[in-house]
Each structure stands twice: as C-alpha cells, then as structure tokens.
Scaffold this motif. Structure first.
Motif, PDB file in Angstrom:
ATOM      1  N   ARG A 166      18.351   0.113   1.287  1.00  0.00           N
ATOM      2  CA  ARG A 166      16.990   0.100   0.836  1.00  0.00           C
ATOM      3  C   ARG A 166      16.295  -1.560   1.885  1.00  0.00           C
ATOM      4  O   ARG A 166      17.067  -2.006   1.205  1.00  0.00           O
ATOM      5  N   ARG A 167      15.588  -1.523   1.991  1.00  0.00           N
ATOM      6  CA  ARG A 167      14.607  -2.803   1.989  1.00  0.00           C
ATOM      7  C   ARG A 167      13.908  -3.468   0.964  1.00  0.00           C
ATOM      8  O   ARG A 167      13.470  -3.007   0.084  1.00  0.00           O
ATOM      9  N   ARG A 168      14.189  -5.100   1.414  1.00  0.00           N
ATOM     10  CA  ARG A 168      13.747  -5.907  -0.275  1.00  0.00           C
ATOM     11  C   ARG A 168      12.439  -5.122  -0.460  1.00  0.00           C
ATOM     12  O   ARG A 168      11.294  -5.452  -1.907  1.00  0.00           O
ATOM     13  N   ALA A 169      11.070  -5.098   0.872  1.00  0.00           N
ATOM     14  CA  ALA A 169       9.846  -5.106   0.269  1.00  0.00           C
ATOM     15  C   ALA A 169       9.485  -3.101  -0.097  1.00  0.00           C
ATOM     16  O   ALA A 169       8.602  -2.595   0.099  1.00  0.00           O
ATOM     17  N   ASP A 170      10.395  -2.247   0.802  1.00  0.00           N
ATOM     18  CA  ASP A 170      10.429  -0.557  -0.254  1.00  0.00           C
ATOM     19  C   ASP A 170      10.325  -0.384  -1.577  1.00  0.00           C
ATOM     20  O   ASP A 170       8.906  -0.324  -1.714  1.00  0.00           O
ATOM     21  N   ARG A 171      10.789  -1.252  -2.786  1.00  0.00           N
ATOM     22  CA  ARG A 171      10.595  -1.275  -3.981  1.00  0.00           C
ATOM     23  C   ARG A 171       9.067  -1.334  -4.008  1.00  0.00           C
ATOM     24  O   ARG A 171       8.228  -2.419  -4.465  1.00  0.00           O
ATOM     25  N   LEU A 172       8.584  -0.100  -4.926  1.00  0.00           N
ATOM     26  CA  LEU A 172       6.846  -0.414  -5.222  1.00  0.00           C
ATOM     27  C   LEU A 172       6.610  -1.168  -7.058  1.00  0.00           C
ATOM     28  O   LEU A 172       8.006  -0.710  -7.598  1.00  0.00           O
ATOM     29  N   VAL A 173       6.096  -1.789  -7.591  1.00  0.00           N
ATOM     30  CA  VAL A 173       6.294  -1.859  -8.470  1.00  0.00           C
ATOM     31  C   VAL A 173       4.623  -1.373  -8.886  1.00  0.00           C
ATOM     32  O   VAL A 173       3.843  -1.839  -9.080  1.00  0.00           O
ATOM     33  N   ALA A 174       4.525  -1.059 -10.485  1.00  0.00           N
ATOM     34  CA  ALA A 174       3.453  -0.753 -11.037  1.00  0.00           C
ATOM     35  C   ALA A 174       3.743  -0.714 -12.592  1.00  0.00           C
ATOM     36  O   ALA A 174       4.550  -0.659 -13.274  1.00  0.00           O
ATOM     37  N   ASP A 175       2.198  -1.370 -12.856  1.00  0.00           N
ATOM     38  CA  ASP A 175       2.262  -1.737 -14.445  1.00  0.00           C
ATOM     39  C   ASP A 175       1.736  -0.225 -15.267  1.00  0.00           C
ATOM     40  O   ASP A 175       0.418   0.065 -15.079  1.00  0.00           O
ATOM     41  N   GLY A 176       3.333   0.352 -15.568  1.00  0.00           N
ATOM     42  CA  GLY A 176       2.623   1.418 -15.922  1.00  0.00           C
ATOM     43  C   GLY A 176       3.187   2.785 -15.200  1.00  0.00           C
ATOM     44  O   GLY A 176       2.181   2.738 -14.059  1.00  0.00           O
ATOM     45  N   GLY A 177       3.413   4.098 -15.130  1.00  0.00           N
ATOM     46  CA  GLY A 177       3.796   5.028 -14.329  1.00  0.00           C
ATOM     47  C   GLY A 177       5.100   4.914 -12.832  1.00  0.00           C
ATOM     48  O   GLY A 177       5.434   3.755 -12.991  1.00  0.00           O
ATOM     49  N   LEU A 178       4.652   5.763 -12.181  1.00  0.00           N
ATOM     50  CA  LEU A 178       5.603   5.687 -11.459  1.00  0.00           C
ATOM     51  C   LEU A 178       5.178   5.966  -9.464  1.00  0.00           C
ATOM     52  O   LEU A 178       4.681   6.113  -9.587  1.00  0.00           O
ATOM     53  N   ALA A 179       4.934   4.805  -9.077  1.00  0.00           N
ATOM     54  CA  ALA A 179       4.666   3.878  -7.994  1.00  0.00           C
ATOM     55  C   ALA A 179       5.066   4.487  -6.434  1.00  0.00           C
ATOM     56  O   ALA A 179       6.863   4.791  -6.557  1.00  0.00           O
ATOM     57  N   LEU A 180       4.491   6.065  -5.737  1.00  0.00           N
ATOM     58  CA  LEU A 180       4.839   6.271  -4.800  1.00  0.00           C
ATOM     59  C   LEU A 180       4.511   5.713  -3.523  1.00  0.00           C
ATOM     60  O   LEU A 180       2.951   5.384  -3.967  1.00  0.00           O
ATOM     61  N   ARG A 181       4.613   5.765  -1.905  1.00  0.00           N
ATOM     62  CA  ARG A 181       3.948   5.733  -1.419  1.00  0.00           C
ATOM     63  C   ARG A 181       4.218   6.938  -0.392  1.00  0.00           C
ATOM     64  O   ARG A 181       5.352   7.496  -0.308  1.00  0.00           O
ATOM     65  N   VAL A 182       2.813   7.639   0.230  1.00  0.00           N
ATOM     66  CA  VAL A 182       2.721   9.031  -0.091  1.00  0.00           C
ATOM     67  C   VAL A 182       2.137   8.481   1.251  1.00  0.00           C
ATOM     68  O   VAL A 182       0.820   8.387   1.734  1.00  0.00           O
ATOM     69  N   PRO A 183       2.780   9.547   2.829  1.00  0.00           N
ATOM     70  CA  PRO A 183       2.392   9.353   3.519  1.00  0.00           C
ATOM     71  C   PRO A 183       1.061  10.219   4.092  1.00  0.00           C
ATOM     72  O   PRO A 183       1.108  11.567   3.013  1.00  0.00           O
ATOM     73  N   LEU A 184       0.344  10.121   4.721  1.00  0.00           N
ATOM     74  CA  LEU A 184      -0.983  10.848   4.842  1.00  0.00           C
ATOM     75  C   LEU A 184      -0.744  11.836   5.788  1.00  0.00           C
ATOM     76  O   LEU A 184      -0.490  11.606   7.049  1.00  0.00           O
ATOM     77  N   PRO A 185      -1.243  12.713   6.068  1.00  0.00           N
ATOM     78  CA  PRO A 185      -1.747  13.860   7.225  1.00  0.00           C
ATOM     79  C   PRO A 185      -2.170  13.184   8.329  1.00  0.00           C
ATOM     80  O   PRO A 185      -3.281  12.228   7.995  1.00  0.00           O
ATOM     81  N   GLU A 186      -1.769  13.548   9.822  1.00  0.00           N
ATOM     82  CA  GLU A 186      -2.252  12.021  10.773  1.00  0.00           C
ATOM     83  C   GLU A 186      -3.689  12.809  10.860  1.00  0.00           C
ATOM     84  O   GLU A 186      -3.771  13.741  11.161  1.00  0.00           O
ATOM     85  N   GLY A 187      -4.447  11.593  11.294  1.00  0.00           N
ATOM     86  CA  GLY A 187      -5.943  11.838  11.425  1.00  0.00           C
ATOM     87  C   GLY A 187      -6.312  11.500   9.778  1.00  0.00           C
ATOM     88  O   GLY A 187      -7.694  11.671  10.346  1.00  0.00           O
ATOM     89  N   THR A 188      -5.600  10.995   9.479  1.00  0.00           N
ATOM     90  CA  THR A 188      -6.855  11.043   7.798  1.00  0.00           C
ATOM     91  C   THR A 188      -7.558   9.710   7.389  1.00  0.00           C
ATOM     92  O   THR A 188      -6.696   8.969   7.702  1.00  0.00           O
ATOM     93  N   ASP A 189      -9.317   9.789   7.562  1.00  0.00           N
ATOM     94  CA  ASP A 189      -9.618   8.622   7.572  1.00  0.00           C
ATOM     95  C   ASP A 189      -9.562   8.417   5.839  1.00  0.00           C
ATOM     96  O   ASP A 189     -10.220   8.696   5.083  1.00  0.00           O
ATOM     97  N   ILE A 190      -8.690   7.533   5.221  1.00  0.00           N
ATOM     98  CA  ILE A 190      -8.931   7.623   3.757  1.00  0.00           C
ATOM     99  C   ILE A 190      -9.560   7.197   3.421  1.00  0.00           C
ATOM    100  O   ILE A 190     -10.237   7.439   1.551  1.00  0.00           O
ATOM    101  N   ASP A 191     -10.392   5.969   4.314  1.00  0.00           N
ATOM    102  CA  ASP A 191     -11.701   5.691   3.121  1.00  0.00           C
ATOM    103  C   ASP A 191     -13.156   6.211   2.918  1.00  0.00           C
ATOM    104  O   ASP A 191     -13.528   6.856   1.807  1.00  0.00           O
ATOM    105  N   ARG A 192     -12.244   7.018   3.828  1.00  0.00           N
ATOM    106  CA  ARG A 192     -13.746   8.329   3.959  1.00  0.00           C
ATOM    107  C   ARG A 192     -13.697   9.040   3.413  1.00  0.00           C
ATOM    108  O   ARG A 192     -15.143  10.020   2.419  1.00  0.00           O
TER     109      ARG A 192
END
Length: 340
Positions: free
Chosen positions: A163-189
């Motif tokens: 794994r790469r150094r930048a991969d590891r996610l750190v959260a203040d409590g809880g388990l942090a995950l990076r979740v891929p979005l369905p293609e075409g998703t406007d996350i802000d909207r």
C-alpha cells in the motif's frame, strides 16, 4: 463506464488511462474487472483498478438487478440457482447474460467484489486481516486467503505491504473508508438533496456532510459521509462490529446514486408527503432510541415495520388515511423484516 484492458504478454489488466503503455496488438478488452480476472488476468499495481466499482455501461436491467442483489449478499449464503429464481429466470439464462455482458458468472462477480473491497481495506485501514475477511463477507480466513491469492497473486499480508503512504485514512473515532462513487454522481448535488430531506433524530446533514443512524443485524451505529474527490467519498462508520461491512458500503453507494436508504423508509416518507415535521415526530415517538449520539445530533433508529404495524399514529400530524396506509405498509413489510 470505461472498459478494462488486459495485456496478454504480462497477464495484467488495467483501467485506462494507465501509466503503462502496452502495444495495441497485445491488448484485449473486458467489460468488467471480474471478467478480466475470470480470464486469468491480475490487477495492475500502478492504476489499481480494484479501487473503483464498475459495471458494464450497457448492462441489461436483469444484470443490474442481479448485481444489486449480489451487492446486498444474495450469494453469501445462497447460490446462482436461488438468485435466478428470485429474478424469475432460469439459472442457465442468468449465467448466459452475465457471460455476455460482464464476462464472468454471478459467483465470479460476487467473489471479485469481495476481493476488491478487502483489498481497499488492506490499503486504507489498519484493520487486522481477520477483521477484513469478515468485513468483506468471506466465510473463513482460508477462503479469504485463497480468493485473494487467486485474484491478486499474493496473500493479504503481502498486499498490505504494497500500500502507498497516502492510502491510509485516519479518523477521529470510527473507521474511515474511501468509497468509490457510481459514475456520473454529482456528490455536491446529492449531499444538498439529502440535507433538504433530512429527518431530525435519524439524520443530520449540511451541504458538505451527511450523517445518519443505521442498524446492522439489529445493532445501532452511525455513518458519516463527506466529499473526498470527484469519484469517491470519505465514509466514517461507527459500528459495534464490522462483519458484512461490504453490504453497508453498497447501501451507501446506492444512496449516493439517488436511491432510498431503505424501501420501507422510502414508502413511509412518501405517505407522509415528505413532511419532515411529521417524520420527525414519527421517529421520536416510534423509533428505537439510541444513547450516546448527542455529538452527532442523533438519537433514534427509523421505526421498524413491527413498531408501526399496529401503532396508533395519532398526534403526529397524520390524517386517518395516511395512518392507515403506513400501518398497511408496515404489515406487508414485516415478513421481510423478520426474514432478515
């Protein structure tokens, strides 16, 4: 959705554009990562195609429905024949459609999804190999190791070392995950939509963050979603256990793609005419209270069908017709709830 390229001379498949530039005559195209893996190719270490979730762009309604059921665990304990029966088609027809559109059988797709999810957990978290195996839906460590070696040509501990150094996610409590979005998703909207429709007590939302209570196997928890990149969100889960986490993540992806969190909840929302005031009173009156969530501004789970099937529902702003409709819906949904 983009296709995947398998390089015959190396046995590796990539998600274009990849830094590697193979000769075109050595490249064959696959419609899915599962199809490439079923043909004996392993994921490229440079472009890491396992970090996204993609179905073929032209997948039929049948294949999409089957894939949704697979994402919710239909093949964890069941088999392809049972999946086909749920879809009212023959097993042979289902497998043929998957071969034509995905390049892999339903079982191979399910195995690929579990392996890819586990690989992302190996990259992004410090969870133990045992925890990752069960979070990704594997039935045993032996099965987990066998599938990971078969998919990535390396054991889980060896994969973690890559794994790469930048991969590891750190959260203040809880388990942090990076979740891929369905293609075409406007996350802000989508986050703005969720904020407008949030029900006090079970949801808390702003234009940049969404939080809600969830139930995993009857145990309460909380999820936090925020934008991380154009193609992914940062998900923090606060759960008493993580077995079957892969299915919760799939549910998050469906929510972000515009689908409801839960079918029963969606119907109740519709009957209440999307009145957040009525829904808030419904939640605080009939939802199971959850202690210790004051920091999130949350305190309840959405009421279960059992809780609403015979509920009075007076005094929360619903007319008699609406109350009757919710009770009828709850009675219909209750067998599904009891069946899990």
């Amino acid at each position: 959705m983009g296709s995947f390229e398998g390089v015959i001379t190396t046995g590796i498949y990539c998600l274009p554009p990849c830094p590697g530039r193979p000769r075109s005559e050595n490249v064959i195209t696959f419609t899915s990562a599962a199809g490439a893996e079923a043909a004996g190719f392993r994921a490229c270490h440079r472009c890491r195609p396992y970090r996204g979730d993609r179905l073929p762009a032209r997948a039929s309604e049948l294949v999409c429905r089957a894939s949704d059921l697979i994402a919710t665990g239909a093949l964890d304990d069941g088999n392809e024949a049972e999946l086909a029966a749920r879809l009212a088609v023959s097993e042979r027809h289902l497998r043929r459609m998957f071969h034509e559109q995905v390049g892999a059988t339903p079982d191979q797709l399910a195995r690929s999804r579990r392996a890819h999810f586990a690989r992302r957990l190996l990259d992004d978290t410090d969870l133990s190999v045992t925890d990752i195996a069960f979070a990704a839906g594997f039935g045993s460590l032996r099965q987990f190791n066998r599938v990971m070696v078969g998919t990535f040509r390396a054991a889980p501990l060896a994969l973690r070392k890559r794994r790469r150094r930048a991969d590891r996610l750190v959260a203040d409590g809880g388990l942090a995950l990076r979740v891929p979005l369905p293609e075409g998703t406007d996350i802000d909207r989508r986050l703005a939509q969720l904020a407008r429709a949030a029900i006090g007590g079970i949801e808390s939302a702003t234009a940049t963050r969404y939080q809600r209570t969830v139930s995993m196997d009857g145990d309460p928890g909380v999820i936090e979603i925020s934008s991380a990149a154009p193609d992914a969100v940062r998900l923090i889960v606060h759960l008493p256990h993580i077995e079957g986490l892969i299915h919760l993540v799939a549910q998050v992806q469906r929510l972000l793609a515009g689908q409801p969190w839960d079918r029963f909840e969606a119907v109740v929302r519709g009957i209440a005419a999307d009145s957040t005031g009525v829904l808030h009173d419904l939640v605080t009156t009939y939802g199971a209270p959850v202690a210790g969530l004051r920091q999130f501004g949350l305190g309840y789970l959405f009421p279960t069908p059992t809780a609403l099937a015979a509920a009075d529902l007076s005094g929360i702003g619903l007319d008699a017709v609406g109350a009757q409709a919710i009770r009828a819906c709850a009675r219909e949904a209750r067998p599904r709830e009891l069946a899990g």
